[in-house]
Design an enzyme around this catalytic site. Structure first.
Site, PDB file in Angstrom:
ATOM      1  N   ARG A  11       0.824  -1.202   0.000  1.00  0.00           N
ATOM      2  CA  ARG A  11       0.000   0.000   0.000  1.00  0.00           C
ATOM      3  C   ARG A  11       0.866   1.263   0.000  1.00  0.00           C
ATOM      4  NH1 ARG A  11      -2.120   1.127   4.178  1.00  0.00           N
ATOM      5  NH2 ARG A  11      -1.188  -0.402   5.609  1.00  0.00           N
TER       6      ARG A  11
ATOM      7  N   LYS B 223      -8.605  -2.430   0.648  1.00  0.00           N
ATOM      8  CA  LYS B 223      -8.503  -1.590   1.845  1.00  0.00           C
ATOM      9  C   LYS B 223      -9.251  -0.268   1.688  1.00  0.00           C
ATOM     10  CE  LYS B 223      -6.337  -4.339   4.573  1.00  0.00           C
ATOM     11  NZ  LYS B 223      -7.135  -4.990   5.649  1.00  0.00           N
TER      12      LYS B 223
ATOM     13  N   HIS C 239     -11.061  -4.665  12.271  1.00  0.00           N
ATOM     14  CA  HIS C 239      -9.981  -5.302  11.524  1.00  0.00           C
ATOM     15  C   HIS C 239      -9.560  -6.546  12.310  1.00  0.00           C
ATOM     16  CE1 HIS C 239      -5.747  -4.979   9.545  1.00  0.00           C
ATOM     17  NE2 HIS C 239      -6.557  -5.714   8.827  1.00  0.00           N
TER      18      HIS C 239
ATOM     19  N   SER D 196       0.299  -7.687  11.868  1.00  0.00           N
ATOM     20  CA  SER D 196       1.056  -8.688  11.128  1.00  0.00           C
ATOM     21  C   SER D 196       2.088  -9.379  12.024  1.00  0.00           C
ATOM     22  CB  SER D 196       1.759  -8.015   9.946  1.00  0.00           C
ATOM     23  OG  SER D 196       2.507  -8.948   9.210  1.00  0.00           O
TER      24      SER D 196
ATOM     25  N   LYS E 192      -2.637 -14.113  14.004  1.00  0.00           N
ATOM     26  CA  LYS E 192      -4.081 -13.979  13.822  1.00  0.00           C
ATOM     27  C   LYS E 192      -4.650 -15.058  12.904  1.00  0.00           C
ATOM     28  CE  LYS E 192      -5.515 -10.640  11.204  1.00  0.00           C
ATOM     29  NZ  LYS E 192      -5.921  -9.345  10.611  1.00  0.00           N
ATOM     30  N   THR E 193      -4.010 -15.248  11.748  1.00  0.00           N
ATOM     31  CA  THR E 193      -4.496 -16.246  10.794  1.00  0.00           C
ATOM     32  C   THR E 193      -4.311 -17.658  11.337  1.00  0.00           C
ATOM     33  OG1 THR E 193      -3.989 -14.788   8.931  1.00  0.00           O
ATOM     34  CG2 THR E 193      -4.270 -17.121   8.442  1.00  0.00           C
TER      35      THR E 193
ATOM     36  N   ASP F 126     -10.293 -11.260   8.010  1.00  0.00           N
ATOM     37  CA  ASP F 126      -9.653  -9.948   8.074  1.00  0.00           C
ATOM     38  C   ASP F 126     -10.567  -8.771   8.433  1.00  0.00           C
ATOM     39  OD1 ASP F 126      -7.175  -8.518   7.780  1.00  0.00           O
ATOM     40  OD2 ASP F 126      -7.982  -7.649   5.947  1.00  0.00           O
TER      41      ASP F 126
ATOM     42  N   ARG G 169       1.343 -12.333  -1.813  1.00  0.00           N
ATOM     43  CA  ARG G 169      -0.056 -12.513  -1.404  1.00  0.00           C
ATOM     44  C   ARG G 169      -0.797 -13.484  -2.316  1.00  0.00           C
ATOM     45  NH1 ARG G 169      -2.129  -9.765   3.322  1.00  0.00           N
ATOM     46  NH2 ARG G 169      -0.614  -8.139   3.811  1.00  0.00           N
TER      47      ARG G 169
END
Length: 528
Positions: free
Chosen positions: A56, A198, A217, A235, A239-240, A254, A319
């Site tokens: 980004r 996003k 988020h 990150s 979390k994942t 997400d 990604r």
């Protein structure tokens, strides 16, 4: 806000013969290959390069200053203002540019799985692969929904149109501009597809709270008895990994909303990091990447067309985009009840935060506003020791409204629905990064499992003398001494010094929340 308005320039563009409307996945894959936008991998996924920008561009993201919203936005470095005139001029230039393109691709779909608050979106792209990305990341309409579709927000993405900052009023050739009154996101000068995802999340972070829905988020899953859990974390915090549980079904990975009816996924797909991805470590993600998936900046072996997930030569931010249906253990539609358990994940490289602690409502609001984790040595040039990183509400770049508005909503919902909140440190124990060791995943899983199953509701706790956190004394499968970080350090004075150092960073960061509700700082933060 004004009623839905689609500017005339876009309406005229969409009537052109070169506009490809709502192509299927096979049709888009054919277009991508014929236009040389990407290559087909051995699993049937499309692999593309995003060129100069592999992430980004927050310094190039703007919100248009418009009468109906100008007093609501938290203006600053993350929500940069831009004039209506600049937006209008760029809008005319981009639509004129796309009118001259060989082909333009359009996807109609939705953001938000809860139909009561669903936002109909239209994504207009210069590249076929960007349209495939939108098809996989947003919610796809049924034939009946497509016939009744009335666009509530447009995304117009023209990567090869580059702005001239001196003429166009931008910071660089790249721009991501959100106009709430014109219901349009305008993107140019960057091929990184995550900007589309996003940008719509930023839009939902404005619209949903205005309708008494908390936007978040986080990832979310649900147990087979209907109990819902949320996982917040920046990150590298897990979390994942921790939300992917064979005993629980995934709601989303997400972006979510929490309405008066419960939790819902904002998206229809997943956008997973793939650096060092393997079937052994993350089988759900690995198996989800097949025909129709989009791989960004993943190197592919020339002859076999096998993706090399260990190759980060283009970027570490590789990604994969795929529909949530590519994962077996999911909830469809992606909605569930109110959360029973909320987990804030942090990877504390200072090695001083407890591996798990129970939070009061005030502590939950404090740590939600703080959004703490650590930046590790070696991850960036010049970083030689762990650095504290704070990202408000675990998603600061995507929050148009004042942060305390989201935190207050969270606090109210925790109280209303009696949700249990835990801070889980997946970082270091027995010393800071380079001295101690990373918390064992098996221990973290055991702690999270105990929290989800209600085993910590009545467990005896001890209060941390520096952070004021309530630490469980016993959890099955975890050695008692691991639960209290001061007992894992060989030198108690070194622990105390490092803990106080981090506590001061929390306190310094929290000074920017002068509008935080009464009691949050005094009762929620460190006590030294």
């Amino acid at each position: 806000m004004n009623s839905v308005h689609i500017p005339n320039a876009l309406s005229l563009l969409l009537k052109e013969n070169h506009v490809q409307m709502q192509l299927s996945v096979p049709q888009l894959v054919e277009k991508i290959l014929s236009r040389n936008e990407g290559v087909l991998t051995s699993t049937g996924a499309i692999s593309v390069s995003t060129g100069k920008y592999t992430g980004r561009s927050p310094q190039d993201k703007f919100i248009v200053v418009e009468e109906s919203i100008k007093d609501k936005i938290a203006w600053g470095s993350l929500n940069q203002p831009i004039s209506e005139e600049v937006f209008k001029n760029l809008y005319q230039k981009v639509t004129a540019y796309l009118k001259q393109a060989n082909e333009v691709f359009v996807f109609k779909g939705f953001a938000g799985a809860d139909k009561k608050s669903q936002l109909p979106i239209q994504v207009v792209t210069e590249f076929a692969w960007h349209n495939l990305f939108a098809h996989q990341l947003f919610i796809r309409p049924s034939e009946e929904e497509l016939l009744a579709h009335k666009t509530g927000f447009n995304v117009i993405c023209a990567p090869n149109f580059k702005a001239d900052p001196l003429i166009d009023g931008t910071n660089s050739e790249t721009f991501i501009i959100i106009s709430f009154e014109q219901r349009t996101v305008l993107i140019g000068g960057t091929e990184y597809a995550g900007e589309m995802k996003k940008a719509i999340f930023s839009v939902m972070n404005f619209i949903l709270p205005e309708n008494n829905i908390l936007s978040m988020h986080c990832s979310a899953n649900v147990g087979f008895e209907g109990d819902v859990a949320l996982f917040f974390g920046l990150s590298g915090t897990g979390k994942t990994t921790l939300s992917a549980d064979p005993k629980r079904r995934l709601i989303g990975d997400d972006e979510h909303g929490w309405s008066p009816h419960g939790v819902f996924n904002i998206e229809g797909g997943c956008y997973a990091k793939t650096i060092n991805l393997s079937r052994e470590k993350e089988p759900q993600i690995f198996e989800a990447i097949h025909f129709g998936s989009v791989l960004e900046n993943v190197m592919v072996m020339p002859e076999s067309r096998i993706a090399d997930y260990d190759d980060g030569s283009l970027t570490e931010n590789t990604r994969a985009a795929y529909p949530i249906q590519a994962i077996d253990n999911i909830v469809l539609p992606s909605i569930a009840g109110h959360p029973n358990t909320i987990v804030f994940l942090t990877a504390d490289a200072f090695g001083v935060l407890p591996p798990i602690s129970k939070l009061t409502k005030e502590q939950a609001m404090y740590h939600f506003l703080s959004g703490y984790t650590s930046k590790l040595a070696g991850t960036e040039r010049g970083v030689t020791s762990p650095e504290a990183t704070f990202s408000t509400c675990f998603g600061a770049p995507f929050l148009p409204l004042p942060a305390t508005r989201y935190a207050k909503m969270l606090g109210d919902k925790i109280l209303e629905h009696n949700a249990k909140v835990y801070l889980v440190n997946t970082g270091w124990t027995g010393g800071e990064y380079g001295v101690g060791s990373r918390m064992k995943l098996s221990y973290t899983r055991a702690m999270v499992q105990a929290a989800l199953e209600g085993e910590l509701d009545t467990v005896e706790t001890v209060r941390d003398e520096i952070f004021g956190l309530n630490i469980p004394l016993h959890i099955a499968g975890v050695p008692d001494e691991v639960l209290q970080p001061n007992k894992t350090w060989p030198d108690p004075k070194a622990y105390e010094m490092k803990a106080k150092e981090l506590a001061k960073k929390f306190q310094e960061n929290f000074k920017k929340f002068s509008d935080a509700p009464v009691g949050v700082e005094a009762n929620g933060g460190p006590i030294v």
